[in-house]
Scaffold this active site. Structure first.
Site, short mmCIF file in Angstrom:
data_model
loop_
_atom_site.label_atom_id
_atom_site.label_comp_id
_atom_site.label_asym_id
_atom_site.label_seq_id
_atom_site.Cartn_x
_atom_site.Cartn_y
_atom_site.Cartn_z
N PHE A 150 43.68 55.67 -18.28
CA PHE A 150 44.37 54.64 -19.07
C PHE A 150 45.60 54.08 -18.37
CE2 PHE A 150 42.06 57.32 -22.06
CZ PHE A 150 41.35 56.36 -22.77
N ASN A 209 40.46 49.08 -24.16
CA ASN A 209 40.66 47.82 -23.44
C ASN A 209 40.24 46.62 -24.26
OD1 ASN A 209 41.89 48.91 -21.29
ND2 ASN A 209 40.24 48.59 -19.83
N PHE A 250 51.85 43.89 -26.60
CA PHE A 250 50.62 43.10 -26.45
C PHE A 250 50.55 41.93 -27.44
CE2 PHE A 250 49.56 46.35 -23.63
CZ PHE A 250 48.60 45.82 -22.78
N GLY A 258 44.08 38.80 -17.40
CA GLY A 258 43.24 38.84 -16.21
C GLY A 258 43.18 40.27 -15.73
N CYS A 261 40.50 45.01 -15.08
CA CYS A 261 39.93 45.81 -16.17
C CYS A 261 39.53 45.00 -17.40
CB CYS A 261 40.92 46.91 -16.56
SG CYS A 261 41.08 48.13 -15.25
N LYS A 264 36.39 42.52 -17.16
CA LYS A 264 35.10 43.16 -16.91
C LYS A 264 34.74 44.17 -18.00
CE LYS A 264 36.13 47.12 -13.87
NZ LYS A 264 35.97 48.17 -14.85
P1 NAD Z 1 39.34 49.88 -6.34
O1 NAD Z 1 38.36 48.84 -5.97
O2 NAD Z 1 40.80 49.64 -6.14
O3 NAD Z 1 38.97 51.25 -5.59
C1 NAD Z 1 37.69 51.76 -5.45
C2 NAD Z 1 37.58 52.43 -4.07
O4 NAD Z 1 36.29 53.08 -3.98
C3 NAD Z 1 37.67 51.46 -2.90
O5 NAD Z 1 38.69 51.88 -2.02
C4 NAD Z 1 36.28 51.56 -2.23
O6 NAD Z 1 36.33 51.42 -0.82
C5 NAD Z 1 35.87 52.97 -2.61
N1 NAD Z 1 34.43 53.25 -2.49
C6 NAD Z 1 33.37 52.46 -2.76
N2 NAD Z 1 32.21 53.11 -2.50
C7 NAD Z 1 32.56 54.35 -2.07
C8 NAD Z 1 31.82 55.49 -1.66
N3 NAD Z 1 30.49 55.50 -1.64
N4 NAD Z 1 32.50 56.58 -1.27
C9 NAD Z 1 33.85 56.60 -1.27
N5 NAD Z 1 34.61 55.55 -1.66
C10 NAD Z 1 33.97 54.44 -2.05
O7 NAD Z 1 39.06 50.19 -7.89
P2 NAD Z 1 40.10 50.75 -8.98
O8 NAD Z 1 40.94 49.63 -9.51
O9 NAD Z 1 40.75 51.98 -8.47
O10 NAD Z 1 39.09 51.13 -10.15
C11 NAD Z 1 38.24 52.24 -10.08
C12 NAD Z 1 37.67 52.50 -11.46
O11 NAD Z 1 38.72 52.84 -12.36
C13 NAD Z 1 36.97 51.30 -12.09
O12 NAD Z 1 35.89 51.76 -12.86
C14 NAD Z 1 38.04 50.72 -12.99
O13 NAD Z 1 37.49 50.00 -14.08
C15 NAD Z 1 38.74 51.95 -13.48
N6 NAD Z 1 40.14 51.74 -13.91
C16 NAD Z 1 40.96 50.94 -13.19
C17 NAD Z 1 42.29 50.77 -13.59
C18 NAD Z 1 43.22 49.88 -12.83
O14 NAD Z 1 44.29 49.56 -13.38
N7 NAD Z 1 42.90 49.45 -11.62
C19 NAD Z 1 42.77 51.46 -14.71
C20 NAD Z 1 41.91 52.30 -15.40
C21 NAD Z 1 40.59 52.43 -14.99
#
Ligand code: NAD
Length: 436
Positions: A150, A209, A250, A258, A261, A264
């Site tokens: 979160f 979300n 909020f 945007g 998160c 999508k």
């Molecule tokens: P991100 O794109 O920043 O990071 C994902 C990473 O995974 C990348 O560095 C990519 O190179 C790597 N990757 C891809 N395939 C791989 C593999 N086979 N082996 C190893 N590494 C691999 O994504 P993020 O923003 O960190 O989001 C990750 C998840 O967390 C998503 O499901 C997102 O919805 C969720 N999430 C994101 C946030 C946020 O604020 N960004 C908050 C909560 C949850």
């Protein structure tokens, strides 16, 4: 504990660094060779306030390691986090290819009992899918747990180290003990670790979300109506936010949500409801309203310039989808800039953190500047897209001396109407009267 984090993006790097900070030995794994090389040499790959200090300390103390080799990364790990991307597929559902690929790879590599933790935001039923894919090749016992994240970009370290709550979906007593031990240092103030089954944990993240996106969107609808009836959305916000049943957060109207998160996840939850033949009407409305909201100010900009933007220069302040991040995924700035450029305008942009990321997408279609004031040089109007704090109290005299016209289009209601009136600006914002 020895833990591994697979996927070292925004969530993975914060998760890995913060668990190292609480004394665990963490190996972060990623397939992006350049990213891992940078991290190994002590260069942090995302902008996240406060993360650099923990990152440096834990690298020095040997508790935070990086590798591109999955087998090496998960060796002896008791807990393996999956912090992999779950981008929208073509039909809007969450694309699980990254998660399932790693699940396939993990099976034969597990040498001892491990808890595989889904930190990515994934649709209901994914823990079962991941379990089945690992089980195909695994020779040892393991559990798959859903532990949605979160954290908010921009305050990710604080959110991670002091979470309001931790949600853990598992029916395994063994996994529950491991997860309790891992999270205990983060919930010492008594914030709850809420246990539930995997499906409910997966759904909790989407519900959170979607609810927040709905709250913002509701307020944007109120703002749009305020403009028509001559009310001020900021007053409405204060008037309703003080009601403890509603809450203050909020409720800020603006040019839409945007980020990586909300868009999508709302889309993916809508897709899930479709798959289960449920007509989730609110989500459809939220998506539609937000899409229109993102470019809400463009018709006003066009109208101001008599529907001819060719050769006009627009200074854009703020590119990131929100302040305190360099993340530009689904950022309203991108859509607005593309439309301005398509209408023949020149764009001079400034953002404290996100310009490198935008350069990769828009290249030399726009001019990138080193300060908010440089962006105003020769500009016909100022357009505020992201509410970075440094835009809140600018030097107005400098702004008016640089702008050709004293006009500001403010997508985030950064300034007060009275202030703009006194300063003699023409000022367009969201859900409030135009100052002309
Ligand atoms: P991100 O794109 O920043 O990071 C994902 C990473 O995974 C990348 O560095 C990519 O190179 C790597 N990757 C891809 N395939 C791989 C593999 N086979 N082996 C190893 N590494 C691999 O994504 P993020 O923003 O960190 O989001 C990750 C998840 O967390 C998503 O499901 C997102 O919805 C969720 N999430 C994101 C946030 C946020 O604020 N960004 C908050 C909560 C949850």
């Amino acid at each position: 504990m020895k833990i591994a984090v697979v996927g070292t993006g925004y969530v993975g790097l914060v998760t890995g660094t913060c668990f190292a900070e609480t004394g665990n030995r963490v190996t972060c794994v990623d397939i992006d060779v350049t990213k891992i090389e940078k991290l190994k040499s002590g260069v942090i790959t995302i902008y996240e306030p406060g993360l650099d200090v923990l990152f440096d300390r834990n690298i020095k103390e040997g508790r935070l390691l990086f590798t591109t080799n999955l087998a090496e990364g998960i060796k002896d790990a008791e807990v393996i986090f999956l912090a992999l991307p779950t981008p929208p597929g073509e039909d809007g559902s969450a694309d699980l290819k990254y998660i399932l690929k790693v699940a396939d790879d993990l099976g034969p590599l597990l040498a001892d009992y491990a808890v595989i933790v889904d930190k990515s935001t994934v649709p209901v039923g994914t823990a079962e899918k991941v379990h089945a894919r690992i089980a195909k090749n695994a020779k040892v016992e393991f559990d798959v747990v859903s532990n949605p994240e979160f954290l908010r970009e921009g305050v990710a370290v604080e959110d991670f180290m002091k979470p309001d709550r931790v949600v853990i979906g598992t029916n395994s007593e063994k996994a529950r003990k491991v997860m309790n031990k891992l999270y205990a240092p983060l919930v010492r103030q008594g914030n709850p670790v809420i246990f539930m089954d995997e499906r409910s944990a997966e759904m909790t993240k989407y519900a959170a979300n979607a609810f927040l996106a709905t709250k913002i969107t509701f307020m944007n609808e109120i703002a749009n109506l305020c403009e028509k009836v001559g009310a001020n959305v900021d007053d409405i916000r204060r008037g309703i936010g003080t009601d403890s049943r509603i809450g203050k957060r909020f409720l800020f109207a603006g040019i839409g949500y945007g980020g990586s998160c909300f868009p999508k996840d709302v889309q993916a939850l809508h897709k899930t409801s479709e798959e289960y033949a449920y007509d989730f009407k609110i989500l459809e409305a939220v998506m539609g309203v937000n899409e229109n909201q993102k470019t809400k100010l463009l018709p006003k900009i066009k109208q101001y310039f008599n529907h001819d933007l060719s050769g006009k220069t627009i200074a854009v302040w703020g590119l990131a989808f929100k302040p305190y991040t360099d993340d530009i995924r689904e950022a309203p700035a991108l859509e607005n800039i593309k439309e301005l450029v398509a209408a023949g305008a020149n764009v001079r942009a400034y953002d404290p953190e996100a310009m490198e990321n935008v350069k990769r997408i828009l290249g030399d279609q726009i001019v990138y500047t080193n300060s908010p004031y440089e962006a105003l040089e020769g500009a016909d109007a100022l357009f505020i897209v992201t509410e970075w704090p440094e835009f809140r109290s600018p030097e107005f005299e400098r702004i008016s001396s640089l702008l050709k016209n004293k006009v500001i289009f403010d997508g985030r209601n950064v300034f007060e109407l009275d202030q703009m009136r006194e300063l003699g600006y023409t000022y367009y914002s969201i859900g409030r009267d135009v100052v002309a």
